[in-house]
Every structure is written in C-alpha cells, then in structure tokens.
Design a protein around this motif. Structure first.
Motif, PDB file in Angstrom:
ATOM      1  N   UNK A 159     -19.575  64.250 -13.178  1.00 25.06           N
ATOM      2  CA  UNK A 159     -20.041  63.968 -14.539  1.00 25.06           C
ATOM      3  C   UNK A 159     -19.223  62.908 -15.266  1.00 25.06           C
ATOM      4  N   UNK A 160     -17.981  62.690 -14.843  1.00 24.95           N
ATOM      5  CA  UNK A 160     -17.134  61.745 -15.562  1.00 24.95           C
ATOM      6  C   UNK A 160     -17.346  60.296 -15.125  1.00 24.95           C
ATOM      7  N   UNK A 203     -17.008  55.021  -8.866  1.00 16.93           N
ATOM      8  CA  UNK A 203     -18.407  55.061  -8.412  1.00 16.93           C
ATOM      9  C   UNK A 203     -18.546  54.741  -6.923  1.00 16.93           C
ATOM     10  N   UNK A 204     -17.771  53.772  -6.415  1.00 18.55           N
ATOM     11  CA  UNK A 204     -17.897  53.389  -5.011  1.00 18.55           C
ATOM     12  C   UNK A 204     -17.525  54.534  -4.072  1.00 18.55           C
ATOM     13  N   UNK A 205     -16.429  55.223  -4.404  1.00 14.14           N
ATOM     14  CA  UNK A 205     -15.999  56.335  -3.550  1.00 14.14           C
ATOM     15  C   UNK A 205     -17.003  57.479  -3.630  1.00 14.14           C
ATOM     16  N   UNK A 206     -17.515  57.762  -4.836  1.00 11.22           N
ATOM     17  CA  UNK A 206     -18.494  58.843  -4.991  1.00 11.22           C
ATOM     18  C   UNK A 206     -19.749  58.560  -4.178  1.00 11.22           C
ATOM     19  N   UNK A 207     -20.171  57.289  -4.148  1.00  7.91           N
ATOM     20  CA  UNK A 207     -21.351  56.920  -3.363  1.00  7.91           C
ATOM     21  C   UNK A 207     -21.050  57.048  -1.865  1.00  7.91           C
ATOM     22  N   UNK A 208     -19.865  56.585  -1.450  1.00  7.68           N
ATOM     23  CA  UNK A 208     -19.502  56.668  -0.033  1.00  7.68           C
ATOM     24  C   UNK A 208     -19.465  58.105   0.449  1.00  7.68           C
ATOM     25  N   UNK A 209     -19.033  58.997  -0.430  1.00  3.62           N
ATOM     26  CA  UNK A 209     -18.937  60.412  -0.061  1.00  3.62           C
ATOM     27  C   UNK A 209     -20.192  61.195  -0.443  1.00  3.62           C
ATOM     28  N   UNK A 210     -21.157  60.509  -1.054  1.00  5.08           N
ATOM     29  CA  UNK A 210     -22.433  61.111  -1.428  1.00  5.08           C
ATOM     30  C   UNK A 210     -22.280  62.309  -2.359  1.00  5.08           C
TER      31      UNK A 210
END
Length: 262
Positions: free
Chosen positions: A56-57, A43-50
């Motif tokens: 979905x996973x 989740x942290x990386x997905x948020x950082x990369x927007x």
C-alpha cells in the motif's frame, strides 16, 4: 563456520522488520531474488516479485488526464459561449495534469481547391475564416497551451475576434510577435494549418453535425455533449481517475455572506 541462528530469532526478525513480506502474509514470485524486507521498497522490486498489489505504501502511477477536444468556429455564438463560460473557467480551476485540451478552429467551414490553390468558405463569412486562421496561427506560434489559451479566451470574449489581437497579446503574452502571427495568416503556413484542421474535422467519427462539437477521451456521444455543456467541471471531475482537487469537492454551493449590516 558461523553459528546457526535459532528459528525463534528469525521469526522475531520477520515480525519487526519494516515491510517484511512474511509478516504481512506476502508470497513472492519464484524468481524474486530480493530479501522479503525489500519487496515493498520500490515499484521495480515489487513488480519483479509480483507483490505490488499488496504494497500500500508504493507510489501509484499518475492518472491519465481527461482528453477534451473542441471543434469550433471563431464567430459561432454557441462556440464562443462554451469556450468563454465553460471551458476556460474549468481549465483555470483544475490542475494541468487533470485536463488536456485540444482546440480545432474550423467548424462548419468548407475547403475547396481553386486552380490548385486551397480556399475556405466559412459559415459566418470571410471574417470567421480570418478568425479561425488567426487562432490557428496563434497556436502555431505560441506552441504552449497555457500561453495561447488565455489569448483565445480574450479574442472570443471581446467585441471583435479579428481586431483585438494586439490588445489581447499586450495583456496575456506581450513576448509574442504579432508580426509573425500576421505573416502566418497571410502566407502558406496559415493555409496549411487550416487544411490540417479541415482534415481533423472531416475525420471525426461520428461526423460532426453542429458546433461546438466536443469529444471526451476521443469519443463523442449526445450524452457526453450534453453533460459537457451543462457542467463541464462536474464531468471532468467524475471521469478523472486520480486524486480529486478541491475544485471537485462535493456539490455544496459556496456560502455567500448575507450582506453588510449597519
């Protein structure tokens, strides 16, 4: 110098690498310092990369529980009926993270300052004031909702709210010291707890007009009150935004065996 990697090989890697953003059509934010195959790895990386909306996973944040507050008085027949027949069974059926209940025993009582000392008058007389204070002291001593709610259910469903404490403790929480609860009722702590409940009740907006008075997620409307009294389980299931448990599953009535034939 390392040999240059052909573009065809890079394209192949992009297609087969698990979670790779290029293959999924993802475009990361300009400040993203992570390789594409890691964009959906946490989740942290997905948020950082927007790119979190395109992963979905990723585990989703837990849904907030439905907040229900019950303002009641211990000897009110309608309050007892709602608590015993609606609220307690709904609490038993649903997972703890789905429903958060606050009990405020005070109702239509009146608080007075008599010669610098607080005094309470209750709609159903002194016994109701005693019942309100007993339940407030029980909550204070037990702390844990799952410990004190079954005891309050036992008191409210029994023949006497004020005389069955010892029996209800023996059944549901023998580890609790009835002497500490009695000391609370007879001392300053009980008075302070009732004063706190008086303030909570007086602060209601809109002001309560009757009991039981039910708020859902901090709000009270005639419609919410009616829905809670008609089908509390259905109301909580509709309002909860997370994954629904089996208790919420469909409106089909349970199949009842036809009987025992010879």
């Amino acid at each position: 110098m390392a040999p240059a990697v052909p573009l065809a090989v890079l394209a192949l890697v992009a297609l087969v690498a698990p979670g790779l953003g290029v293959a999924s059509g993802l475009v990361a934010a300009p400040g993203c310092d992570y390789p594409a195959h890691r964009w959906c790895s946490s989740p942290d990386i997905a948020v950082a990369c927007q790119v979190e909306s395109s992963c979905p996973s990723l585990p989703r944040p837990a849904a907030a529980p439905v907040e229900l507050s019950l303002y009641y008085e211990s000897l009110c027949p309608a309050c007892r009926e709602f608590l015993v027949l609606k609220l307690f069974p709904t609490w038993l059926l649903l997972p703890a993270e789905m429903l958060n209940i606050t009990l405020v025993p005070y109702g239509n009582a009146q608080e007075r300052n008599v010669s610098g000392k607080l005094d309470f008058q209750c709609q159903h007389g002194p016994e109701e004031c005693l019942g309100n204070m007993m339940e407030a002291c029980l909550m204070h001593e037990a702390q844990n909702f799952s410990t004190y709610f079954p005891i309050i259910f036992c008191l409210e469903s029994g023949s006497s709210v004020t005389k069955n404490l010892e029996a209800c403790l023996q059944i549901y929480a023998p580890e609790l010291d009835s002497g500490r609860i009695a000391a609370c009722v007879q001392g300053d702590t009980g008075v302070a707890l009732m004063h706190q409940n008086a303030q909570l009740t007086e602060a209601l907006d809109p002001p309560h007009q009757y009991v039981p008075w039910i708020t859902i997620n901090g709000k009270h409307t005639d419609e919410l009150q009616a829905q809670a009294e008609a089908s509390l389980l259905g109301l909580v299931c509709r309002l909860y935004q997370g994954e629904k448990p089996e208790a919420c599953g469909g409106s089909k009535a349970p199949k009842i065996p036809a009987g025992c034939r010879r």
